[in-house]
Design an enzyme around this catalytic site. Structure first.
Site, short mmCIF file in Angstrom:
data_model
loop_
_atom_site.label_atom_id
_atom_site.label_comp_id
_atom_site.label_asym_id
_atom_site.label_seq_id
_atom_site.Cartn_x
_atom_site.Cartn_y
_atom_site.Cartn_z
N ARG A 22 12.55 -4.82 6.50
CA ARG A 22 13.42 -4.74 5.23
C ARG A 22 14.75 -4.54 5.27
NH1 ARG A 22 13.09 -0.29 2.08
NH2 ARG A 22 13.14 -1.33 0.11
N ALA A 43 2.99 1.56 2.97
CA ALA A 43 4.12 0.88 3.06
C ALA A 43 5.44 1.41 2.06
CB ALA A 43 3.99 -0.50 2.20
N HIS A 95 6.06 6.41 -1.92
CA HIS A 95 7.40 7.33 -2.50
C HIS A 95 7.21 8.53 -2.76
CE1 HIS A 95 7.95 2.84 -4.27
NE2 HIS A 95 8.15 2.78 -2.98
N CYS A 115 0.68 -1.24 -0.02
CA CYS A 115 -0.10 -0.14 0.11
C CYS A 115 0.99 1.35 -0.08
CB CYS A 115 -0.96 0.02 1.05
SG CYS A 115 -0.08 0.02 2.90
S1 SF4 Z 1 -1.44 -1.74 6.03
FE1 SF4 Z 1 -2.55 -0.22 7.06
S2 SF4 Z 1 -2.40 1.53 5.91
FE2 SF4 Z 1 -1.75 -0.13 4.45
S3 SF4 Z 1 -3.63 -0.68 3.49
FE3 SF4 Z 1 -3.47 -1.64 5.43
S4 SF4 Z 1 -4.74 -0.59 6.60
FE4 SF4 Z 1 -4.38 0.59 5.00
#
Ligand code: SF4
Length: 532
Positions: A85, A54, A183, A51
């Protein structure tokens, strides 16, 4: 085309049409190797993408050692982005290093109903009381965007209240189509609030920024060692192992080196516009690629002594690895590989595999854009869609006081024409006809392509690694290098070759038989009768 058709024929016609545009048999298509990229994954398909949060927190901001990063959201987002990571950092005298920690506001249902700003303020207060950080980052997650917490107002409050730097990143996971949006958001805030603030004195005219190097498994340290041996000063590394102070001084370098084009090209371009520092796409993965990169950098600075020193260091480093390279080439020559990683490594690692005689038959990216596949010459032809327009694109103006040119405009234009600076050629030009280039590969397609192409090794990430291994194909992670590294430059090439040879000559995975292949694993009854 037969292979692609066979993989896609199970889809309905709409999905078939969509996914076909994301798969290219290089040199065997009517479309000049054009590929669809950076668009939404079809709902229901099990993608390998991450996402926006991330990309922002995990990739670009996470490696900054002394930024106290608070994930504002439910605990899951922070927990699953904690320590995965392998970006390493050393704590220098007087510096903080928070990389081992994971900080979150741990939002609960009542915070979602009544708002989470109060809890965020409380977390900042705790951070200040316990750790005394000079910089706090706030990264928001999906629920925070949905309930509308104003994290930027809280950041302003914290700066005033505690006299620290506090930067908010609106990187809610649902933004954009992949990590790539994150990014971009991280790049925007770093150019706005960090870069250009430093006043460190840089005495070495051969000064560089290392952009898009996240020090996974120590790659950044090895690259820095090599550059320093030749006589360069690395002013800042974005962002592996760096401190905020390093990043603040990036405007003082005379050249920016871009390793991962996808995640950092925005900063590279904005640094050039604002401070006059051009950027050069480099590749420190692979022996031949590293030699070319070092010669290109020396050519930019154009100093005869530096050029001679570059050649001397190349000879010495080559001599140190020659025997090992010969040995591993003998072990690996003729093997085949498939690579599916983030947005740059599928290109970089083809160079190193080629050094070792390994043929890459499939390569693809989770979150690349078309220019990462086809080269920056396609930029004017890329259509913006609603998802892209949602991500802020900022413009910067030259900073009259800090703008400086190392070379004359005439020399810079010459280097631009030679495509030595401000250019990335993309991956496909380095791929052979008949190989496959795939965007946003999903679980089903991964399994089918591995069955069809039968590579000796599949380089991927944690989400797809075990699928490959359970089907009997060796897999190594190229996001985190499993537990190894560094893999870059001359010495790293040997580490990589050793790990690949060890895997290939320990064919444990080919002895694995999936349990469902020998006995049914589902049991059920129909009308009282056992059916399986
Ligand atoms: S990890 Fe958190 S921010 Fe990323 S898609 Fe899932 S709920 Fe949303």
């Amino acid at each position: 085309m037969k292979t692609i058709h066979k993989v896609l024929e199970k889809y309905d016609s709409k999905v078939y049409k969509n996914r076909k545009e994301h798969m290219v048999e290089v040199g065997n298509n009517d479309n000049n190797n054009e590929i669809a990229a950076n668009v939404r994954t079809i709902p229901g398909i099990i993608t390998q993408r991450g996402c926006c949060y991330a990309g922002c927190k995990g990739v670009v901001l996470g490696p900054i050692k002394d930024a106290f990063l608070i994930t504002h959201g439910p605990i899951g987002c922070a927990f699953y982005s904690w320590g995965t990571r392998r970006h390493k950092a050393r704590k220098e005298e007087g510096e903080d290093n928070y990389l081992q920690y994971c900080f979150s506001t741990d939002l609960q249902e009542s915070d979602i109903v009544f708002g989470g700003e109060k809890k965020l303020k409380q977390s900042i207060q705790e951070a200040v009381d316990l750790f005394h950080p000079s910089t706090i980052f706030i990264c928001s997650t999906c629920p925070v965007g949905l309930i509308g917490d104003d994290i930027h107002a809280v950041a302003k409050w914290a700066e005033k209240e505690y006299g620290i730097k506090c930067i908010a990143f609106s990187c809610e996971g649902y933004k954009g189509v992949s990590q790539s949006a994150g990014h971009h958001i991280a790049n925007n805030q770093l150019i706005r609030y960090v870069i250009g603030e430093g006043d460190r004195e840089i005495k070495n005219k051969f000064s560089v920024n290392l952009l898009g190097e996240y020090n996974i498994g120590g790659d950044g340290w090895e690259t820095e060692r090599l550059l320093k041996r030749i006589g360069y000063e690395v002013v800042s590394t974005f962002t592996g192992g760096s401190s905020i102070e390093d990043l603040k001084n990036a405007h003082k370098a005379n050249l920016s080196l871009v390793q991962c084009h996808r995640s950092i090209n925005y900063i590279a371009e904005m640094i050039e516009t604002k401070y006059g520092i051009p950027w050069m796409k480099v590749n420190f993965i692979g022996v031949d690629a590293t030699m070319k990169t070092l010669r290109d950098i020396a050519k930019y600075f154009g100093d005869p002594e530096l050029i001679a020193r570059t050649e001397a260091v190349i000879s010495e480093e080559l001599l140190q690895i020659a025997e090992y390279m010969e040995y591993y080439r003998g072990k690996l020559k003729g093997k085949t590989a498939a690579i599916y990683v983030g947005g740059s490594r599928a290109h970089h690692y083809q160079a190193l595999l080629k050094d070792l005689g390994v043929h890459t038959i499939l390569a693809g990216y989770e979150f690349a854009h078309r220019e990462d596949y086809e080269g920056r010459e396609v930029l004017p032809f890329i259509k913006m869609d609603a998802d892209n327009k949602n991500i802020e694109s900022i413009t910067v103006e030259p900073d009259i006081e800090k703008y400086h040119l190392y070379l004359s405009e005439e020399d810079l234009n010459r280097l631009r024409e030679e495509k030595l600076i401000d250019y990335y050629e993309g991956m496909v030009k380095d791929m052979e006809n008949g190989t496959f280039m795939v965007d946003d590969l999903n679980h089903y397609e991964t399994e089918e392509l591995l069955k069809a192409l039968k590579p000796d090794i599949f380089f991927s990430g944690i989400k797809d690694k075990f699928v490959a291994q359970k089907s009997g194909i060796l897999s190594r992670q190229l996001h985190s290098y499993d537990y190894s590294g560094p893999y870059c430059c001359f010495r790293g090439a040997i580490n990589f070759a050793r790990d690949v040879a060890m895997g290939i000559y320990t064919p444990a995975w080919s002895y694995v038989k999936a349990p469902w292949k020998t006995a049914p694993i589902l049991e059920g009854t129909l009308g009282g009768e056992a059916v399986c």
